[in-house]
Design a protein around this motif. Structure first.
Motif, short mmCIF file in Angstrom:
data_model
loop_
_atom_site.label_atom_id
_atom_site.label_comp_id
_atom_site.label_asym_id
_atom_site.label_seq_id
_atom_site.Cartn_x
_atom_site.Cartn_y
_atom_site.Cartn_z
N ILE A 69 0.78 -1.23 -0.05
CA ILE A 69 0.01 0.09 -0.10
C ILE A 69 0.69 1.27 0.14
N ALA A 70 1.92 1.28 0.70
CA ALA A 70 2.90 2.26 0.86
C ALA A 70 3.57 2.56 -0.50
N LYS A 71 3.95 1.34 -1.12
CA LYS A 71 4.52 1.84 -2.49
C LYS A 71 3.61 2.15 -3.60
N ASP A 72 2.08 1.73 -3.31
CA ASP A 72 1.27 2.10 -3.97
C ASP A 72 1.01 3.51 -4.01
N ASP A 73 0.92 3.92 -2.77
CA ASP A 73 0.52 5.23 -2.57
C ASP A 73 2.01 6.39 -3.11
N GLU A 74 2.93 5.79 -3.01
CA GLU A 74 4.14 6.41 -3.51
C GLU A 74 3.94 6.49 -5.10
N ARG A 75 3.90 5.47 -5.54
CA ARG A 75 3.83 5.35 -7.13
C ARG A 75 2.52 6.27 -7.55
N MET A 76 1.34 6.41 -6.85
CA MET A 76 0.22 7.14 -7.23
C MET A 76 0.57 8.73 -6.97
N LYS A 77 1.25 9.03 -5.76
CA LYS A 77 1.78 10.50 -5.81
C LYS A 77 2.69 10.97 -6.94
N LYS A 78 3.64 9.84 -7.16
CA LYS A 78 4.52 10.17 -8.08
C LYS A 78 3.63 10.43 -9.69
N LEU A 79 2.72 9.45 -10.02
CA LEU A 79 1.93 9.44 -11.07
C LEU A 79 1.07 11.00 -11.02
N LYS A 80 0.77 11.63 -9.98
CA LYS A 80 -0.16 12.56 -9.63
C LYS A 80 0.92 13.79 -10.35
N GLU A 81 2.01 13.86 -9.53
CA GLU A 81 2.97 14.76 -9.78
C GLU A 81 3.33 14.68 -11.38
N ASP A 82 3.65 13.60 -11.96
CA ASP A 82 4.03 13.69 -13.30
C ASP A 82 2.76 14.11 -14.10
N LYS A 83 1.68 13.77 -13.72
CA LYS A 83 0.37 14.39 -14.47
C LYS A 83 0.28 15.83 -14.31
N GLU A 84 0.59 16.33 -13.27
CA GLU A 84 0.57 17.96 -12.87
C GLU A 84 1.91 18.32 -13.78
#
Length: 131
Positions: A69-84
């Protein structure tokens, strides 16, 4: 008398054999009871050990899920940053495109305008001729 003595000894011998047999049965029952108690104790220990292993496996699975879950959260955060970042880049590209369109429009307009004064001048000349 001898016969009574012999009967008495025979009776004592039978009593002794009966007591010996009773003692043997008693020892055998004690041994069986002890064996059953040990089996129950061992079974209980096995159950406790299995429960301990089960709890340990559950804890490991829980930790793995938490890590996932922590890795998924980090990945989602990175994807969100990349999207921004991509959205900002898209906006920048759109601004550049608009600027290029504006430049092209200005260039086309100025080239048309540069042609227009010559027509205006021609029109004035014609007006002066008619006047």
């Amino acid at each position: 008398m001898e016969e009574l003595k012999a009967q008495r000894e025979e009776a004592l011998r039978r009593i002794q054999e009966s007591e010996d047999a009773t003692m043997q049965r008693k020892e055998k029952l004690k041994a069986e009871l002890k064996k059953k108690q040990e089996e129950e104790w061992n079974n209980e220990r096995v159950k406790q050990y299995e429960m301990k292993l089960f709890k340990k496996a559950q804890e490991e699975e829980r930790e793995q899920l938490i890590d996932k879950i922590a890795k998924d959260d980090e990945r989602m955060k990175k994807l969100k940053e990349d999207k921004e970042k991509l959205q900002k880049y898209k906006m920048l590209l759109n601004k550049q495109l608009e600027a290029e369109k504006f430049k092209l429009l200005q260039h086309n307009t100025s080239s048309k305008i540069s042609k227009v004064p010559s027509l205006l001048t021609v029109g004035r000349c014609e007006q002066e001729e008619f006047a």
